[in-house]
Design a protein around this motif. Structure first.
Motif, mmCIF file in Angstrom:
data_model
loop_
_atom_site.group_PDB
_atom_site.id
_atom_site.type_symbol
_atom_site.label_atom_id
_atom_site.label_comp_id
_atom_site.label_asym_id
_atom_site.label_seq_id
_atom_site.Cartn_x
_atom_site.Cartn_y
_atom_site.Cartn_z
ATOM 1 N N ARG A 64 -8.285 10.595 -1.286
ATOM 2 C CA ARG A 64 -7.487 9.374 -1.105
ATOM 3 C C ARG A 64 -8.264 8.273 -0.389
ATOM 4 O O ARG A 64 -8.003 7.087 -0.603
ATOM 5 C CB ARG A 64 -6.207 9.696 -0.337
ATOM 6 C CG ARG A 64 -5.181 10.400 -1.214
ATOM 7 C CD ARG A 64 -3.931 10.800 -0.492
ATOM 8 N NE ARG A 64 -3.278 9.718 0.227
ATOM 9 C CZ ARG A 64 -2.153 9.857 0.917
ATOM 10 N NH1 ARG A 64 -1.550 11.038 0.968
ATOM 11 N NH2 ARG A 64 -1.619 8.829 1.556
ATOM 12 N N ARG A 91 -13.664 -4.233 5.138
ATOM 13 C CA ARG A 91 -13.059 -3.595 3.957
ATOM 14 C C ARG A 91 -12.795 -2.118 4.214
ATOM 15 O O ARG A 91 -11.739 -1.599 3.850
ATOM 16 C CB ARG A 91 -13.956 -3.752 2.739
ATOM 17 C CG ARG A 91 -13.955 -5.115 2.139
ATOM 18 C CD ARG A 91 -14.788 -5.134 0.882
ATOM 19 N NE ARG A 91 -14.961 -6.485 0.383
ATOM 20 C CZ ARG A 91 -15.401 -6.772 -0.821
ATOM 21 N NH1 ARG A 91 -15.728 -5.797 -1.652
ATOM 22 N NH2 ARG A 91 -15.525 -8.012 -1.210
ATOM 23 N N GLY A 94 -9.890 -1.830 6.467
ATOM 24 C CA GLY A 94 -8.674 -2.159 5.717
ATOM 25 C C GLY A 94 -8.232 -1.015 4.827
ATOM 26 O O GLY A 94 -7.033 -0.712 4.731
ATOM 27 N N ARG A 95 -9.206 -0.371 4.171
ATOM 28 C CA ARG A 95 -8.880 0.764 3.310
ATOM 29 C C ARG A 95 -8.296 1.901 4.153
ATOM 30 O O ARG A 95 -7.320 2.547 3.775
ATOM 31 C CB ARG A 95 -10.133 1.218 2.560
ATOM 32 C CG ARG A 95 -9.856 2.195 1.456
ATOM 33 C CD ARG A 95 -11.086 2.518 0.600
ATOM 34 N NE ARG A 95 -12.110 3.189 1.371
ATOM 35 C CZ ARG A 95 -13.252 2.635 1.794
ATOM 36 N NH1 ARG A 95 -13.519 1.384 1.492
ATOM 37 N NH2 ARG A 95 -14.128 3.311 2.484
ATOM 38 N N ALA A 97 -6.827 1.592 7.098
ATOM 39 C CA ALA A 97 -5.516 1.173 7.619
ATOM 40 C C ALA A 97 -4.438 1.322 6.548
ATOM 41 O O ALA A 97 -3.298 1.685 6.859
ATOM 42 C CB ALA A 97 -5.585 -0.266 8.119
ATOM 43 N N ALA A 98 -4.813 1.065 5.296
ATOM 44 C CA ALA A 98 -3.856 1.226 4.202
ATOM 45 C C ALA A 98 -3.485 2.698 3.997
ATOM 46 O O ALA A 98 -2.416 3.006 3.475
ATOM 47 C CB ALA A 98 -4.435 0.647 2.906
ATOM 48 N N GLU A 99 -4.375 3.582 4.417
ATOM 49 C CA GLU A 99 -4.135 5.027 4.329
ATOM 50 C C GLU A 99 -4.042 5.614 5.738
ATOM 51 O O GLU A 99 -4.631 6.639 6.048
ATOM 52 C CB GLU A 99 -5.274 5.696 3.544
ATOM 53 C CG GLU A 99 -5.254 5.419 2.067
ATOM 54 C CD GLU A 99 -4.217 6.249 1.323
ATOM 55 O OE1 GLU A 99 -3.510 7.061 1.951
ATOM 56 O OE2 GLU A 99 -4.116 6.074 0.100
ATOM 57 N N ARG A 100 -3.295 4.915 6.592
ATOM 58 C CA ARG A 100 -3.182 5.298 8.004
ATOM 59 C C ARG A 100 -2.822 6.770 8.176
ATOM 60 O O ARG A 100 -3.377 7.471 9.022
ATOM 61 C CB ARG A 100 -2.134 4.411 8.676
ATOM 62 C CG ARG A 100 -1.951 4.673 10.145
ATOM 63 C CD ARG A 100 -0.883 3.712 10.731
ATOM 64 N NE ARG A 100 -0.795 3.827 12.167
ATOM 65 C CZ ARG A 100 -0.077 4.750 12.794
ATOM 66 N NH1 ARG A 100 0.622 5.635 12.099
ATOM 67 N NH2 ARG A 100 -0.045 4.789 14.110
ATOM 68 N N TYR A 103 -5.818 8.897 7.640
ATOM 69 C CA TYR A 103 -6.789 8.813 8.719
ATOM 70 C C TYR A 103 -6.309 9.577 9.951
ATOM 71 O O TYR A 103 -7.089 10.289 10.583
ATOM 72 C CB TYR A 103 -7.080 7.341 9.049
ATOM 73 C CG TYR A 103 -8.433 7.151 9.673
ATOM 74 C CD1 TYR A 103 -9.594 7.508 8.986
ATOM 75 C CD2 TYR A 103 -8.571 6.634 10.949
ATOM 76 C CE1 TYR A 103 -10.838 7.348 9.553
ATOM 77 C CE2 TYR A 103 -9.820 6.469 11.523
ATOM 78 C CZ TYR A 103 -10.953 6.826 10.821
ATOM 79 O OH TYR A 103 -12.188 6.673 11.399
#
Length: 191
Positions: A64, A91, A94-95, A97-100, A103
């Motif tokens: 992911r 970037r 951001g990627r 953070a979008a998949e917090r 992570y």
């Protein structure tokens, strides 16, 4: 063992959510089943034991978090330099953070790997491969700095994002983008 790939993916995504929300101690087959909205016992049909579930959760997290095909080539089109490096780090942040959830799940896996040598071996292999690929791309593209520059940027971004996701108050009034720019300009040599 059940063979429905879509159901397996649903279960793994639910496991990532459980891991991020409840930690490794909360990651049970029953909790995964409940989060996925499937009958109790479904997860145990797909995973023989908890270690297998943890291992496959790790694989799913990395799948992911991996940029889509061609994204890296597109991102590397501008001339190499510190400005591009700042943009690439933004970037990446951001990627992530979008998949917090992924992570945070990865951080939980890292903590669990301290107690599980097999998981640590697998996690080390995947993280090492990712870091080595980032070093290769950095050097091949002519970006400023050397392999150690990439390592230090990696360590800095990892720590920055851990704080950003868990205790953002530490940043004070600084936003993530400006912190990333500061990190890059302090670590990477001038063009």
């Amino acid at each position: 063992m059940a063979r429905n790939p879509e159901r397996r993916t649903t279960l793994l995504d639910a496991a990532i959510e459980v891991l991020a929300d409840e930690g490794a101690r909360g990651l049970t087959f029953r909790a995964v089943d409940a989060r996925a909205g499937v009958p109790t016992g479904t997860s145990s049909n797909y995973f023989d034991h908890r270690d297998q579930l943890l291992s496959q959760v790790g694989d799913r997290i990395f799948a992911r978090l991996t940029p889509p095909p061609g994204a890296i080539d597109t991102a590397m089109r501008p001339a190499p330099g510190r400005e591009l490096l700042v943009e690439l780090m933004r970037r990446a942040a951001g990627r992530l953070a979008a998949e917090r959830t992924c992570y945070l799940g990865l951080f939980e896996l890292r903590l669990e790997a301290v107690r599980r040598p097999e998981l640590r071996t697998q996690l080390t292999k995947v993280l090492r491969s990712d870091l080595d690929e980032n070093i290769r791309l950095h050097l091949d593209s002519g970006m400023p700095g050397d392999a150690d520059t990439v390592r230090v940027l990696y360590f800095a971004l990892t720590g920055l994002l851990l704080d950003h996701f868990t205790v953002p108050e530490l940043h004070g009034d600084r936003d993530l983008d400006s912190l990333i720019e500061t990190v890059v300009t302090r670590i990477a040599p001038a063009d």
